[in-house]
Motif scaffolding. Structure first.
Motif, PDB file in Angstrom:
ATOM      1  N   GLY A 103       0.886  -1.320   0.161  1.00 61.73           N
ATOM      2  CA  GLY A 103       0.008   0.012  -0.053  1.00 61.73           C
ATOM      3  C   GLY A 103       0.811   1.340  -0.125  1.00 61.73           C
ATOM      4  N   ASN A 104       2.059   1.377   0.166  1.00 64.56           N
ATOM      5  CA  ASN A 104       2.881   2.499   0.473  1.00 64.56           C
ATOM      6  C   ASN A 104       3.753   2.673  -0.812  1.00 64.56           C
ATOM      7  N   THR A 105       3.158   3.527  -1.893  1.00 64.36           N
ATOM      8  CA  THR A 105       3.682   3.599  -3.138  1.00 64.36           C
ATOM      9  C   THR A 105       4.899   4.713  -2.787  1.00 64.36           C
ATOM     10  N   ASP A 106       4.692   5.668  -1.836  1.00 63.43           N
ATOM     11  CA  ASP A 106       5.760   6.546  -1.654  1.00 63.43           C
ATOM     12  C   ASP A 106       7.076   5.855  -1.040  1.00 63.43           C
ATOM     13  N   ARG A 107       6.956   4.714  -0.335  1.00 56.05           N
ATOM     14  CA  ARG A 107       8.207   3.980  -0.096  1.00 56.05           C
ATOM     15  C   ARG A 107       9.042   3.330  -1.043  1.00 56.05           C
ATOM     16  N   VAL A 108       8.001   2.846  -1.780  1.00 59.23           N
ATOM     17  CA  VAL A 108       8.491   2.185  -3.029  1.00 59.23           C
ATOM     18  C   VAL A 108       9.435   2.988  -3.895  1.00 59.23           C
ATOM     19  N   LEU A 109       8.817   4.370  -4.066  1.00 58.82           N
ATOM     20  CA  LEU A 109       9.364   5.475  -4.946  1.00 58.82           C
ATOM     21  C   LEU A 109      10.683   5.759  -4.352  1.00 58.82           C
ATOM     22  N   GLU A 110      10.715   5.776  -2.844  1.00 62.30           N
ATOM     23  CA  GLU A 110      11.863   6.260  -2.150  1.00 62.30           C
ATOM     24  C   GLU A 110      13.167   5.281  -2.535  1.00 62.30           C
TER      25      GLU A 110
ATOM     26  N   VAL B  84      17.202   2.047 -22.468  1.00 62.72           N
ATOM     27  CA  VAL B  84      16.602   2.133 -21.245  1.00 62.72           C
ATOM     28  C   VAL B  84      17.023   3.372 -20.639  1.00 62.72           C
ATOM     29  N   SER B  85      16.299   4.404 -20.368  1.00 62.49           N
ATOM     30  CA  SER B  85      16.785   5.465 -19.367  1.00 62.49           C
ATOM     31  C   SER B  85      15.997   6.053 -18.290  1.00 62.49           C
ATOM     32  N   GLU B  86      14.615   5.016 -18.343  1.00 68.95           N
ATOM     33  CA  GLU B  86      13.766   5.320 -17.168  1.00 68.95           C
ATOM     34  C   GLU B  86      13.279   3.780 -16.716  1.00 68.95           C
ATOM     35  N   VAL B  87      12.745   3.893 -15.622  1.00 70.31           N
ATOM     36  CA  VAL B  87      12.267   2.836 -14.829  1.00 70.31           C
ATOM     37  C   VAL B  87      11.052   3.087 -14.097  1.00 70.31           C
TER      38      VAL B  87
ATOM     39  N   GLY C 185      -9.859  -6.836 -18.303  1.00 68.92           N
ATOM     40  CA  GLY C 185      -8.531  -7.600 -17.930  1.00 68.92           C
ATOM     41  C   GLY C 185      -7.926  -6.316 -17.201  1.00 68.92           C
ATOM     42  N   MET C 186      -6.501  -6.793 -16.970  1.00 69.31           N
ATOM     43  CA  MET C 186      -5.843  -5.842 -16.265  1.00 69.31           C
ATOM     44  C   MET C 186      -5.580  -4.356 -16.723  1.00 69.31           C
ATOM     45  N   VAL C 187      -5.573  -3.587 -15.914  1.00 67.69           N
ATOM     46  CA  VAL C 187      -4.918  -2.251 -16.449  1.00 67.69           C
ATOM     47  C   VAL C 187      -3.896  -1.873 -15.584  1.00 67.69           C
ATOM     48  N   TYR C 188      -2.884  -1.206 -16.271  1.00 70.55           N
ATOM     49  CA  TYR C 188      -1.553  -0.736 -15.744  1.00 70.55           C
ATOM     50  C   TYR C 188      -1.566   0.592 -15.725  1.00 70.55           C
ATOM     51  N   THR C 189      -1.037   1.123 -14.433  1.00 69.54           N
ATOM     52  CA  THR C 189      -0.962   2.529 -14.596  1.00 69.54           C
ATOM     53  C   THR C 189       0.476   2.930 -13.841  1.00 69.54           C
ATOM     54  N   GLU C 190       1.173   3.825 -14.581  1.00 72.97           N
ATOM     55  CA  GLU C 190       2.371   4.210 -13.958  1.00 72.97           C
ATOM     56  C   GLU C 190       2.058   5.407 -12.804  1.00 72.97           C
ATOM     57  N   ILE C 191       2.792   4.921 -11.722  1.00 70.63           N
ATOM     58  CA  ILE C 191       2.582   5.992 -10.347  1.00 70.63           C
ATOM     59  C   ILE C 191       3.845   6.917 -10.395  1.00 70.63           C
ATOM     60  N   GLY C 192       4.858   6.505 -10.865  1.00 75.50           N
ATOM     61  CA  GLY C 192       5.983   7.275 -10.665  1.00 75.50           C
ATOM     62  C   GLY C 192       7.159   6.619 -11.509  1.00 75.50           C
ATOM     63  N   SER C 193       8.513   7.557 -11.603  1.00 74.46           N
ATOM     64  CA  SER C 193       9.502   6.834 -12.424  1.00 74.46           C
ATOM     65  C   SER C 193      10.855   7.200 -11.810  1.00 74.46           C
ATOM     66  N   ILE C 194      12.031   6.699 -12.017  1.00 77.39           N
ATOM     67  CA  ILE C 194      13.246   7.070 -12.028  1.00 77.39           C
ATOM     68  C   ILE C 194      13.857   7.303 -13.321  1.00 77.39           C
ATOM     69  N   VAL C 195      14.787   8.331 -13.563  1.00 75.36           N
ATOM     70  CA  VAL C 195      15.466   8.344 -14.912  1.00 75.36           C
ATOM     71  C   VAL C 195      17.109   8.212 -14.755  1.00 75.36           C
ATOM     72  N   SER C 196      17.707   7.696 -15.595  1.00 72.06           N
ATOM     73  CA  SER C 196      19.230   7.429 -15.560  1.00 72.06           C
ATOM     74  C   SER C 196      19.759   8.587 -15.060  1.00 72.06           C
ATOM     75  N   ASP C 197      21.158   8.667 -14.674  1.00 72.22           N
ATOM     76  CA  ASP C 197      21.986   9.689 -14.110  1.00 72.22           C
ATOM     77  C   ASP C 197      22.105  10.994 -15.291  1.00 72.22           C
ATOM     78  N   GLU C 198      21.961  10.510 -16.374  1.00 73.06           N
ATOM     79  CA  GLU C 198      22.271  11.506 -17.553  1.00 73.06           C
ATOM     80  C   GLU C 198      20.728  12.089 -17.946  1.00 73.06           C
ATOM     81  N   GLY C 199      20.043  11.657 -17.244  1.00 75.67           N
ATOM     82  CA  GLY C 199      18.219  12.280 -17.180  1.00 75.67           C
ATOM     83  C   GLY C 199      17.620  11.893 -18.524  1.00 75.67           C
ATOM     84  N   GLY C 200      17.998  10.656 -19.031  1.00 74.87           N
ATOM     85  CA  GLY C 200      17.106  10.318 -20.210  1.00 74.87           C
ATOM     86  C   GLY C 200      17.627  10.986 -21.414  1.00 74.87           C
ATOM     87  N   ASN C 201      18.916  11.332 -21.390  1.00 74.97           N
ATOM     88  CA  ASN C 201      19.145  12.053 -22.705  1.00 74.97           C
ATOM     89  C   ASN C 201      20.234  10.919 -23.395  1.00 74.97           C
TER      90      ASN C 201
END
Length: 175
Positions: A50-57, A145-148, A159-175
């Motif tokens: 239930g704690n998405t903030d903790r996972v994003l952390e 791959v520059s984002e997770v 059926g199943m519905v997938y929703t992005e809650i948040g992400s992290i980007v590579s150290d070069e910021g996806g460039n």
């Protein structure tokens, strides 16, 4: 809520997988095919949490450089699940390992099965004895791959519905 951490795929890879699914259909392989908008590469399956903030952390503690991801051209299986294989990728393995380590450090439960990079194409596959799956392949395709993403899956009307809650980007910021 049901959570997982994934790489969202580009159109080149999605289209290669859809093309492989079509080859399976032409060979009378039936089952539950993964829709194009649901294709992804799971790095860690968390399940009910239930704690998405903790996972994003936990995810934010992981740093990585962008890297190429290539479809390997082969179709594999886990029992009645068929998947598109990826070329061996040390950067991908390292990223999955780092994410899982950070989840463990944050005491977030996740599926500890060995990471096996694949893209699920078909569940509950029914394959005729006359079909040799090893003779079928997936077109080569590549992406960077520059984002997770942290994803939520919910059962919807169709059926199943997938929703992005948040992400992290590579150290070069996806460039």
């Amino acid at each position: 809520m049901r959570l997982f951490i994934a790489v969202q795929l580009n159109n080149e890879i999605k289209n290669a997988v859809i093309s492989a699914q079509e080859k399976l259909r032409q060979n009378k392989v039936s089952g539950h095919y993964t829709d194009i908008q649901k294709l992804h590469l799971t790095l860690a399956f968390i399940g009910e949490y239930g704690n998405t903030d903790r996972v994003l952390e936990a995810m934010e503690q992981v740093h990585f450089e962008s890297f190429p991801l290539k479809l390997g051209g082969h179709i594999g299986s886990f029992d009645d699940l068929l998947w598109a294989g990826l070329e061996q990728n040390d950067d991908l393995e390292k990223l999955a390992r780092q994410l899982r380590h950070s989840l463990a450090e944050h005491h977030i439960p996740f599926d500890k099965k060995k990471f096996n990079a694949h893209i699920t194409m078909l569940r509950n596959a029914q394959i005729s004895n006359r079909v040799d799956i090893s003779s079928l392949n997936v077109d080569k395709a590549v992406m960077t791959v520059s984002e997770v993403s942290l994803m939520r899956s919910e059962r919807g009307k169709h059926g199943m519905v997938y929703t992005e809650i948040g992400s992290i980007v590579s150290d070069e910021g996806g460039n």
